[in-house]
Design a protein around this motif. Structure first.
Motif, PDB file in Angstrom:
ATOM      1  N   UNK A 135      40.709 -60.131 -45.846  1.00  0.00           N
ATOM      2  CA  UNK A 135      40.617 -60.812 -44.559  1.00  0.00           C
ATOM      3  C   UNK A 135      40.111 -59.916 -43.439  1.00  0.00           C
ATOM      4  N   UNK A 136      40.431 -58.641 -43.504  1.00  0.00           N
ATOM      5  CA  UNK A 136      39.981 -57.709 -42.463  1.00  0.00           C
ATOM      6  C   UNK A 136      38.465 -57.553 -42.497  1.00  0.00           C
ATOM      7  N   UNK A 137      37.929 -57.272 -43.677  1.00  0.00           N
ATOM      8  CA  UNK A 137      36.482 -57.063 -43.798  1.00  0.00           C
ATOM      9  C   UNK A 137      35.725 -58.364 -43.573  1.00  0.00           C
ATOM     10  N   UNK A 143      32.298 -61.781 -37.455  1.00  0.00           N
ATOM     11  CA  UNK A 143      32.089 -61.470 -36.037  1.00  0.00           C
ATOM     12  C   UNK A 143      30.740 -60.799 -35.816  1.00  0.00           C
ATOM     13  N   UNK A 144      30.375 -59.903 -36.710  1.00  0.00           N
ATOM     14  CA  UNK A 144      29.101 -59.194 -36.568  1.00  0.00           C
ATOM     15  C   UNK A 144      27.930 -60.144 -36.761  1.00  0.00           C
ATOM     16  N   UNK A 150      21.025 -65.546 -33.248  1.00  0.00           N
ATOM     17  CA  UNK A 150      19.931 -66.383 -33.749  1.00  0.00           C
ATOM     18  C   UNK A 150      20.096 -66.713 -35.228  1.00  0.00           C
ATOM     19  N   UNK A 151      21.314 -66.525 -35.762  1.00  0.00           N
ATOM     20  CA  UNK A 151      21.594 -66.800 -37.162  1.00  0.00           C
ATOM     21  C   UNK A 151      22.787 -67.751 -37.244  1.00  0.00           C
ATOM     22  N   UNK A 243      24.791 -53.283 -37.978  1.00  0.00           N
ATOM     23  CA  UNK A 243      25.765 -53.409 -36.900  1.00  0.00           C
ATOM     24  C   UNK A 243      27.203 -53.238 -37.417  1.00  0.00           C
ATOM     25  N   UNK A 244      27.427 -53.655 -38.640  1.00  0.00           N
ATOM     26  CA  UNK A 244      28.782 -53.726 -39.159  1.00  0.00           C
ATOM     27  C   UNK A 244      29.386 -52.367 -39.479  1.00  0.00           C
ATOM     28  N   UNK A 245      28.601 -51.470 -40.058  1.00  0.00           N
ATOM     29  CA  UNK A 245      29.178 -50.258 -40.644  1.00  0.00           C
ATOM     30  C   UNK A 245      29.972 -49.422 -39.644  1.00  0.00           C
ATOM     31  N   UNK A 246      29.542 -49.388 -38.393  1.00  0.00           N
ATOM     32  CA  UNK A 246      30.253 -48.570 -37.401  1.00  0.00           C
ATOM     33  C   UNK A 246      31.574 -49.192 -36.968  1.00  0.00           C
ATOM     34  N   UNK A 247      31.797 -50.460 -37.301  1.00  0.00           N
ATOM     35  CA  UNK A 247      33.031 -51.155 -36.911  1.00  0.00           C
ATOM     36  C   UNK A 247      34.129 -51.044 -37.967  1.00  0.00           C
TER      37      UNK A 247
END
Length: 290
Positions: A135-137, A143-144, A150-151, A243-247
Motif C-alpha cells: 500500500x505504501x509503494x 500520487x506521482x 496529462x495522464x 519522479x517517483x524514485x526520490x520519494x
C-alpha cells in the motif's frame, strides 16, 4: 557488487531505463538459474536503481518462460527492497481506456503452469497475501502519476493474470468482466507472490493497451494494436519513474506496511527439522528468522 534499494521490472516495451547514469551491468546467478537478463544498476535522478527487463532485451521470453524466481532473488541479492513492476494490460471496463494507467490493488490468479513459491524441499511457508500489493509503494506511485497532469490514472482495481501467451477468448473475457475483474495481463503472477516471500515492497504500474476482446465496438486485440499503444504508455511510465524514485523512503522502518516482515510468522516448519542444505539455500530470505 553494486547495490540499489529500488528495483524496476520493465514489461513489454520497456527494455531500458531512459535517463539512468553511471551504468553497470551485473550478471547474477541464483539457486534458480539466471534471471531474464543482466541487471543494469545506475542512478536515476541521483538515486541508485536496479533495472531488469522482464522478457529480456529483444523480448525473448514468453510470460510462462520468465524465470520469475531468479528475477526476484537476483534483485533481493543486490539490496533491492522496493520493486516497481511496469506491465502491459488489457482493459475489462469501459471507463478504463487504452493508454490509461492503472495502479491495481488486487490480483486474481488464472495461471496454471508456473511455480508460485520459492520454498520447497523441507521448508513450508504460508505468507499472508490478502493485500497483494504494497500500500505504501502503490500510494506513492499513484500520487506521482497524478502529478503529471496529462495522464489518466485509475486508483485500484483487480488484475486478473492469465497464463498466455494467447490472448483470451471472447467467452473468457466476458466471464472475467462478470466476476468483477478490471484489467487483464500475463505477468503479475507469480511475480507478486514471490516478491511477498522475499519481503519486498511491490507495486504495479499497469499500462492499458487495448479493450481485450469483449468490447464489441473495438477491433479484437492484436499484437500491432498492443505495441502501438504500449509505446505511447512507456514514455509516461518513464516520466513517472523519474519522479517517483526520490520519494521512496530509504528506511522501511518508517513506513506502515508489513512487507519487510512478511515471513515473521509465515514459516510453518519446525526450525529444528529444516535440513542444513535447505537453510543454506534460502539464507538470503530466512536468515534473520533462524
Amino acid at each position: 557488487m553494486p547495490q540499489a534499494t529500488i528495483g524496476v521490472i520493465g514489461g513489454s516495451g520497456l527494455y531500458r531505463m531512459e535517463g539512468m547514469t553511471d551504468l553497470e551491468e551485473v550478471a547474477v546467478e541464483t539457486p534458480f538459474g539466471a534471471p531474464s537478463d543482466v541487471i543494469t544498476i545506475g542512478k536515476l535522478e541521483g538515486v541508485p536503481v536496479a533495472f531488469l527487463p522482464r522478457h529480456g532485451r529483444g523480448h525473448r521470453l514468453s510470460p510462462t518462460e520468465i524465470p520469475v524466481r531468479a528475477n526476484i532473488w537476483a534483485l533481493k541479492s543486490l539490496g533491492v527492497q522496493w520493486v516497481i513492476s511496469v506491465s502491459a494490460v488489457g482493459s475489462l471496463r469501459e471507463h478504463i481506456a487504452p493508454r490509461d494507467l492503472v495502479v491495481p490493488d488486487q490480483l486474481f490468479d488464472r495461471t496454471k503452469s508456473r511455480v508460485n513459491s520459492f520454498f520447497e524441499g523441507g521448508l513450508v511457508v504460508h505468507c499472508t497475501f490478502a493485500e497483494p500489493f504494497c500500500p505504501t509503494l502503490s500510494r506513492l506511485l499513484l500520487e506521482t502519476a497524478r502529478e503529471l497532469g496529462d495522464v489518466r490514472v485509475h486508483e485500484g482495481g483487480t488484475y486478473v493474470c492469465i497464463e498466455g501467451p494467447l490472448f483470451s477468448t471472447k467467452a473468457e473475457s466476458l466471464a472475467y468482466r462478470s466476476w468483477g475483474m478490471d484489467i487483464i495481463g500475463m505477468t503479475a503472477l507469480p511475480e507478486a507472490k514471490l516478491a511477498r516471500e522475499a519481503e519486498l515492497c511491490y507495486a504495479t504500474l499497469a499500462c492499458v493497451t487495448d479493450y481485450d476482446c469483449w468490447h464489441e465496438s473495438e477491433e479484437s486485440v492484436s499484437v500491432e494494436l498492443v505495441v502501438q499503444n504500449l509505446n505511447a504508455n512507456v514514455t509516461n511510465a518513464q516520466r513517472i519513474l523519474r519522479r517517483l524514485v526520490s520519494k521512496i523512503p530509504a528506511d522501511r522502518s518508517t513506513v506502515s506496511c508489513d512487507c519487510s516482515q512478511a515471513l515473521a510468522s509465515a514459516i510453518i516448519t519446525d526450525r529444528a527439522v529444516i535440513p542444513e542444505a535447505v537453510r543454506e539455500k534460502y539464507r538470503l530470505l530466512i536468515e534473520k528468522y533462524l
